[in-house]
Design a protein around this motif. Sequence first.
Motif, PDB file in Angstrom:
ATOM      1  N   THR A  74       0.868  -1.176   0.000  1.00  0.00           N
ATOM      2  CA  THR A  74       0.000   0.000   0.000  1.00  0.00           C
ATOM      3  C   THR A  74       0.905   1.225   0.000  1.00  0.00           C
ATOM      4  N   LEU A  75       0.695   2.118  -0.929  1.00  0.00           N
ATOM      5  CA  LEU A  75       1.454   3.373  -0.932  1.00  0.00           C
ATOM      6  C   LEU A  75       0.597   4.477  -0.319  1.00  0.00           C
ATOM      7  N   SER A  76       1.250   5.420   0.347  1.00  0.00           N
ATOM      8  CA  SER A  76       0.545   6.602   0.835  1.00  0.00           C
ATOM      9  C   SER A  76       1.546   7.748   0.806  1.00  0.00           C
ATOM     10  N   LYS A 122     -17.144   5.275  -3.838  1.00  0.00           N
ATOM     11  CA  LYS A 122     -17.053   3.831  -3.544  1.00  0.00           C
ATOM     12  C   LYS A 122     -15.610   3.354  -3.366  1.00  0.00           C
ATOM     13  N   PRO A 123     -14.895   3.936  -2.416  1.00  0.00           N
ATOM     14  CA  PRO A 123     -13.510   3.510  -2.183  1.00  0.00           C
ATOM     15  C   PRO A 123     -13.476   2.121  -1.546  1.00  0.00           C
ATOM     16  N   GLN A 124     -12.326   1.480  -1.619  1.00  0.00           N
ATOM     17  CA  GLN A 124     -12.192   0.150  -1.009  1.00  0.00           C
ATOM     18  C   GLN A 124     -11.730   0.275   0.454  1.00  0.00           C
ATOM     19  N   MET A 125     -11.137   1.428   0.783  1.00  0.00           N
ATOM     20  CA  MET A 125     -10.659   1.632   2.157  1.00  0.00           C
ATOM     21  C   MET A 125     -11.073   3.054   2.569  1.00  0.00           C
ATOM     22  N   ILE A 126     -11.338   3.250   3.837  1.00  0.00           N
ATOM     23  CA  ILE A 126     -11.668   4.599   4.325  1.00  0.00           C
ATOM     24  C   ILE A 126     -10.895   4.833   5.620  1.00  0.00           C
ATOM     25  N   GLY A 127     -10.028   5.840   5.610  1.00  0.00           N
ATOM     26  CA  GLY A 127      -9.213   6.158   6.785  1.00  0.00           C
ATOM     27  C   GLY A 127      -9.778   7.392   7.488  1.00  0.00           C
ATOM     28  N   ARG A 144      -2.251  -1.076  -3.554  1.00  0.00           N
ATOM     29  CA  ARG A 144      -3.246  -0.217  -2.896  1.00  0.00           C
ATOM     30  C   ARG A 144      -2.657   1.172  -2.701  1.00  0.00           C
ATOM     31  N   TYR A 145      -3.546   2.147  -2.471  1.00  0.00           N
ATOM     32  CA  TYR A 145      -3.067   3.526  -2.267  1.00  0.00           C
ATOM     33  C   TYR A 145      -4.019   4.242  -1.307  1.00  0.00           C
ATOM     34  N   LEU A 146      -3.435   4.841  -0.300  1.00  0.00           N
ATOM     35  CA  LEU A 146      -4.224   5.625   0.654  1.00  0.00           C
ATOM     36  C   LEU A 146      -3.997   7.107   0.394  1.00  0.00           C
ATOM     37  N   LEU A 147      -5.072   7.809   0.124  1.00  0.00           N
ATOM     38  CA  LEU A 147      -4.982   9.260  -0.081  1.00  0.00           C
ATOM     39  C   LEU A 147      -6.271   9.866   0.471  1.00  0.00           C
ATOM     40  N   ARG A 148      -6.209  10.307   1.698  1.00  0.00           N
ATOM     41  CA  ARG A 148      -7.432  10.877   2.266  1.00  0.00           C
ATOM     42  C   ARG A 148      -7.845  12.106   1.453  1.00  0.00           C
ATOM     43  N   CYS A 200      -9.811   6.690   0.738  1.00  0.00           N
ATOM     44  CA  CYS A 200      -9.916   8.125   0.986  1.00  0.00           C
ATOM     45  C   CYS A 200     -10.246   8.288   2.471  1.00  0.00           C
ATOM     46  N   GLY A 201     -10.637   9.469   2.869  1.00  0.00           N
ATOM     47  CA  GLY A 201     -11.002   9.655   4.270  1.00  0.00           C
ATOM     48  C   GLY A 201     -10.738  11.063   4.740  1.00  0.00           C
TER      49      GLY A 201
END
Length: 353
Positions: A138-140, A226-231, A159-163, A201-202
Motif C-alpha cells: 500500500t502506498l501513501s 465507492k472507495p475500497q478503504m476509508i481512513g 493499494r493507495y491511501l490518499l485521504r 480516501c477519508g
Amino acid sequence: MTGNQALIAALARGERLPKEDFIRLIAARSPGDCEFAASLARETALREFGRKIYLRGLIEFTSFCKNDCYYCGLRRSNRSAGRYRLSEEEILLCCRWGYAHGLRTFVLQGGEDPYFTDERVVSMIRAVKAEFPDCAITLSIGERPYESYARFREAGADRYLLRHETASPAHYGKLHPPEMSFENRIRSLHDLIALGFQTGCGMMIGAPFQTPENLAEDLLFMQELKPQMIGMGPFLPHRDTPFRDEPPGMAEETLFLLSIVRLMHPKVLLPATTALGTLLPGGRERGILAGANVVMPNISPEEARARYLLYDNKLGTAGAAADSLLQLRESIRAIGYEPDTGRGDYRWEDHHD
Ligand code: SAM
C-alpha cells in the motif's frame, strides 16, 4: 426508536439518505444513537469479516514534506520537525521484520518528499515485491500525476491511501495553503481508482472549521466514490502548526462516524487509527467495536517513529515494535476478535451497491 435511530436503521438496510438527514444525524446524535449505530455496525462487520481484524505493517519512510498543510506536524514550515528518510535497505529491513512476525501487507507512507522520484519509488516497490511476492504493498505518498501512479501500479503496488481530507472546496481552503488544490486531490483519487488500485480516501474528524454539513458532504462524496478503504481518525493538534490551539476531535464523534461508514460501506476496509488510540485509551479497540476491521501497527525503526510526528503525544513513538505488535494482538483478542496477518484484500468479486 428515536428519529435518529430510524435513520441509522435505514442505513443498515442499505437505504440512502439525503444530506439534511446526515446533518441531523451528526449534529443531534445522542449517546443512545451512538450505541445503536455501533451495535448495527458491529453486526455488519461480523457478517462480512467474521472476527478477523487485519493487521497492516506501517512503514513511515520519510518525514520530509514539500507541502504546508496547516494541521500537520510534517509541514515544511515546521523548522523543529526531525527529518529523516529511510534507505531502500532500511525499508527492506522493516519488511523482513514484519514478514517474520507474520505481516503480509506493508503500508509505505511518507510526506511528499521530492527525493523520492518516480524512479526511486518504483525501485522501492520492485525491491519489496521481489523479496516478498506474497505481500500487498500500500502506498501513501500523496498527490502525483496519473503517469506516476500508472508506473507505481505497473511496478506492483496494490493499494493507495490518499485521504480526500474534506469534500468541501471551501473547507479544504481553510486547511491548506493557497498553492494546494482541492481539484488535484480529487483528481488523484479518481486516477488511482481508474488504475485499479484498492483505493482509500477519508478525513479527520473534528478538523478545524469542520461543520456537520461538511461531514455530511464527506459521507455523500464517499458514497459516490465507492472507495475500497476509508481512513478516518480524530484531528489532533500539533504544537508547531498554525492549529496548535485548536481543540482535538471528539472520540465519540469519530466512533459514530466509523459506525455510519461501516453501515454505508459494508465491505470497506476501515482502520481503527493510531490517532483514535492516542485520543482515547483503548481507542482502537473501541473503534473495532464500532465497526472498524483494520489496524496498522507501526513497524518503522524506533528512531524514525520518534520523528514522524503528525500531532502531539502520538501513540507508539517509543518502545520496540515487537512489544507494541504483541500488545495490539493481545488487546484485539481481549475484546473477542482475532488478529489476522493475511493480505486481507478488498473482496471485489462480491461487490455490489
Ligand atoms: N503525505 C501523504 C498524504 O498527504 O496523503 C501521506 C502522509 S499524511 C501525514 C497522512 C494523513 O495524516 C493525512 O491524510 C491526514 O489526514 C493525517 N494527519 C495529518 N496531520 C494530522 C493531525 N494533526 N491530526 C490527525 N491526523 C493528521
